[in-house]
Design an enzyme around this catalytic site. Structure first.
Site, mmCIF file in Angstrom:
data_model
loop_
_atom_site.group_PDB
_atom_site.id
_atom_site.type_symbol
_atom_site.label_atom_id
_atom_site.label_comp_id
_atom_site.label_asym_id
_atom_site.label_seq_id
_atom_site.Cartn_x
_atom_site.Cartn_y
_atom_site.Cartn_z
ATOM 1 C CG ASP A 187 -1.794 -1.236 1.279
ATOM 2 O OD1 ASP A 187 -2.566 -1.453 0.337
ATOM 3 O OD2 ASP A 187 -1.680 -2.009 2.252
ATOM 4 C CG HIS B 22 -0.883 -7.048 1.765
ATOM 5 N ND1 HIS B 22 -1.470 -8.276 1.899
ATOM 6 C CD2 HIS B 22 0.424 -7.302 1.495
ATOM 7 C CE1 HIS B 22 -0.567 -9.227 1.713
ATOM 8 N NE2 HIS B 22 0.594 -8.657 1.485
HETATM 9 P P1 NAD Z 1 13.470 -11.977 -3.773
HETATM 10 O O1 NAD Z 1 14.531 -11.451 -2.884
HETATM 11 O O2 NAD Z 1 13.449 -13.427 -4.111
HETATM 12 O O3 NAD Z 1 13.495 -11.170 -5.163
HETATM 13 C C1 NAD Z 1 13.626 -9.787 -5.256
HETATM 14 C C2 NAD Z 1 14.356 -9.495 -6.553
HETATM 15 O O4 NAD Z 1 14.399 -8.078 -6.736
HETATM 16 C C3 NAD Z 1 15.811 -10.015 -6.574
HETATM 17 O O5 NAD Z 1 15.990 -10.885 -7.671
HETATM 18 C C4 NAD Z 1 16.641 -8.741 -6.698
HETATM 19 O O6 NAD Z 1 17.818 -8.929 -7.458
HETATM 20 C C5 NAD Z 1 15.641 -7.806 -7.386
HETATM 21 N N1 NAD Z 1 15.982 -6.400 -7.236
HETATM 22 C C6 NAD Z 1 16.428 -5.760 -6.122
HETATM 23 N N2 NAD Z 1 16.658 -4.463 -6.404
HETATM 24 C C7 NAD Z 1 16.339 -4.277 -7.706
HETATM 25 C C8 NAD Z 1 16.358 -3.145 -8.571
HETATM 26 N N3 NAD Z 1 16.726 -1.936 -8.130
HETATM 27 N N4 NAD Z 1 15.967 -3.334 -9.846
HETATM 28 C C9 NAD Z 1 15.584 -4.537 -10.300
HETATM 29 N N5 NAD Z 1 15.546 -5.635 -9.522
HETATM 30 C C10 NAD Z 1 15.912 -5.510 -8.232
HETATM 31 O O7 NAD Z 1 12.075 -11.539 -3.122
HETATM 32 P P2 NAD Z 1 10.638 -12.163 -3.472
HETATM 33 O O8 NAD Z 1 10.363 -13.303 -2.573
HETATM 34 O O9 NAD Z 1 10.534 -12.354 -4.945
HETATM 35 O O10 NAD Z 1 9.684 -10.957 -3.008
HETATM 36 C C11 NAD Z 1 9.634 -9.756 -3.756
HETATM 37 C C12 NAD Z 1 8.692 -8.752 -3.100
HETATM 38 O O11 NAD Z 1 7.338 -9.237 -3.183
HETATM 39 C C13 NAD Z 1 8.971 -8.525 -1.600
HETATM 40 O O12 NAD Z 1 8.855 -7.160 -1.295
HETATM 41 C C14 NAD Z 1 7.850 -9.323 -0.915
HETATM 42 O O13 NAD Z 1 7.552 -8.854 0.379
HETATM 43 C C15 NAD Z 1 6.733 -9.066 -1.910
HETATM 44 N N6 NAD Z 1 5.558 -9.956 -1.792
HETATM 45 C C16 NAD Z 1 4.351 -9.352 -1.872
HETATM 46 C C17 NAD Z 1 3.187 -10.100 -1.727
HETATM 47 C C18 NAD Z 1 1.860 -9.400 -1.791
HETATM 48 O O14 NAD Z 1 0.811 -9.995 -1.512
HETATM 49 N N7 NAD Z 1 1.833 -8.119 -2.177
HETATM 50 C C19 NAD Z 1 3.279 -11.487 -1.534
HETATM 51 C C20 NAD Z 1 4.545 -12.085 -1.492
HETATM 52 C C21 NAD Z 1 5.686 -11.302 -1.610
#
Ligand code: NAD
Length: 330
Positions: free
Chosen positions: A132, A184
């Site tokens: 959010d 959320h």
């Molecule tokens: P992860 O660490 O596996 O992946 C994150 C990726 O982002 C990495 O590959 C990293 O290299 C990349 N990254 C970092 N900085 C970057 C940049 N400046 N430009 C491009 N890429 C960049 O994490 P994840 O498990 O894939 O989770 C990602 C996000 O999704 C987290 O913030 C998590 O909390 C969120 N999430 C949200 C929900 C939801 O319901 N909204 C549910 C699950 C996860």
């Protein structure tokens, strides 16, 4: 960012996913299996990460799927119909979603700066947490038309709520309509007053089926839904399959003209007396993103809780903004 609509950038079911970690890669995989997109671009700060995911996903295509999938740079995102932002770090065990804010705001700001020169059109869907807060920031930075930027918000919570109800009622999820609204996070609200089982209010359904359904059962279900993300993270350090399929559901609505209603996070313009905060309320989602927030009659208690959830997010935003200016308390 500016919308540029011309013949060259005709609607082509092109999806760019920024961040190819667990969530981004799972979304790409699910989009591929369901045949929802025609072209998928994966962009990540760590190039080998997106390249590895693309090769892995691509090698399943001979058996299932047909989309073109590439690991690209920001220039490859041009003319996307949908841009999904998942870049950012995940929550650590026992870490609140909101404490992620500072780190992930910086990451997503960098993503938007890189995307802007190549942006022509397309809806921007935010997944990065705290969703959010990040959604509100991206709306401010991009200044795109209303609804073009929105967050998945309580979409996943609504899906968990529906799954929980399905287990409780021992009935298929397909006949259940149930939404979670608000943040959320911890101040979310299950919209009990609008839960229907094949069109029948849940209280009426339970009494007809002799299912014990009191405030005790309600509270237990609500708590389990609210704590589900934390529970999964304590088991496996991340959550990604649930959000990936939920995102696919919305991607289908946006890319394939299958408008739907989902509890997603967008800026309220006075709906339910809320302004200036991105918060989840059931909304019509279609080719132009969030096309309309639905204002329906809800219980007084739910209304109050929604306002409190909005106040909580607003107050948090103020603290974050204060921190950016160097005088915040967060
Ligand atoms: P992860 O660490 O596996 O992946 C994150 C990726 O982002 C990495 O590959 C990293 O290299 C990349 N990254 C970092 N900085 C970057 C940049 N400046 N430009 C491009 N890429 C960049 O994490 P994840 O498990 O894939 O989770 C990602 C996000 O999704 C987290 O913030 C998590 O909390 C969120 N999430 C949200 C929900 C939801 O319901 N909204 C549910 C699950 C996860």
């Amino acid at each position: 960012m500016k919308l540029i609509l011309n013949k060259e950038n005709n609607f082509n079911r092109k999806v760019s996913i920024i961040g190819s970690g667990f969530v981004g890669a799972s979304i790409a995989y699910a989009l591929m299996l369901k045949g929802i997109a025609r072209e998928i671009i994966l962009v990540d700060a760590k190039k080998t990460s997106s390249l590895g995911e693309v090769l892995d996903i691509k090698h399943g295509i001979p058996y299932m799927g047909s989309a073109k999938i590439i690991s690209g740079d920001y220039s490859d995102t041009q003319n996307s119909d949908l841009i999904i932002i998942t870049a950012g770090r995940n929550r650590r065990p026992n870490e609140d979603r909101l404490s992620l804010a500072s780190d992930n705001i910086k990451i997503v700001q960098n993503v938007i700066e890189n995307l802007t020169p190549f942006y022509t059109r397309g809806v921007i869907m935010i997944v990065t947490n705290p969703v959010d807060i990040i959604t509100k920031k991206v709306i401010e930075w991009t200044k795109l038309p209303k609804g073009y930027v929105f967050g998945t918000g309580c979409l996943l919570d609504s899906s968990r709520f529906t799954a929980k109800l399905s287990d409780f009622l021992k009935i298929n999820t397909e006949v259940i309509t149930a939404h979670v609204i608000g943040e959320h996070g911890k101040t979310q609200i299950p919209l009990w007053s609008k839960v229907v089982i094949s069109g029948m209010p849940i209280d009426e359904y339970c009494s007809l089926m002799n299912i014990l359904f009191t405030n005790v059962e309600k509270e237990q279900i609500a708590t389990e839904v609210r704590e589900m993300g934390t529970k999964i993270i304590s088991y496996k350090d991340k959550t990604h399959y649930g959000i990936a399929t939920a995102v696919c559901y919305l991607a289908d609505a946006i890319l394939n003209g299958r408008s739907t209603i989902a509890s997603v996070s967008s800026i309220s313009d006075g709906e339910f007396g809320i302004t200036d905060v991105a918060i989840s309320i059931p909304s019509v989602v279609g080719a132009n993103g969030v096309e309309r927030i639905i204002v329906e009659r809800i219980d007084e208690e739910e209304f109050t809780a929604l306002r409190e959830s909005a106040d909580y997010l607003k107050e948090f935003l103020q603290r974050i903004n204060g921190k950016e200016e160097g005088n915040g308390i967060y």
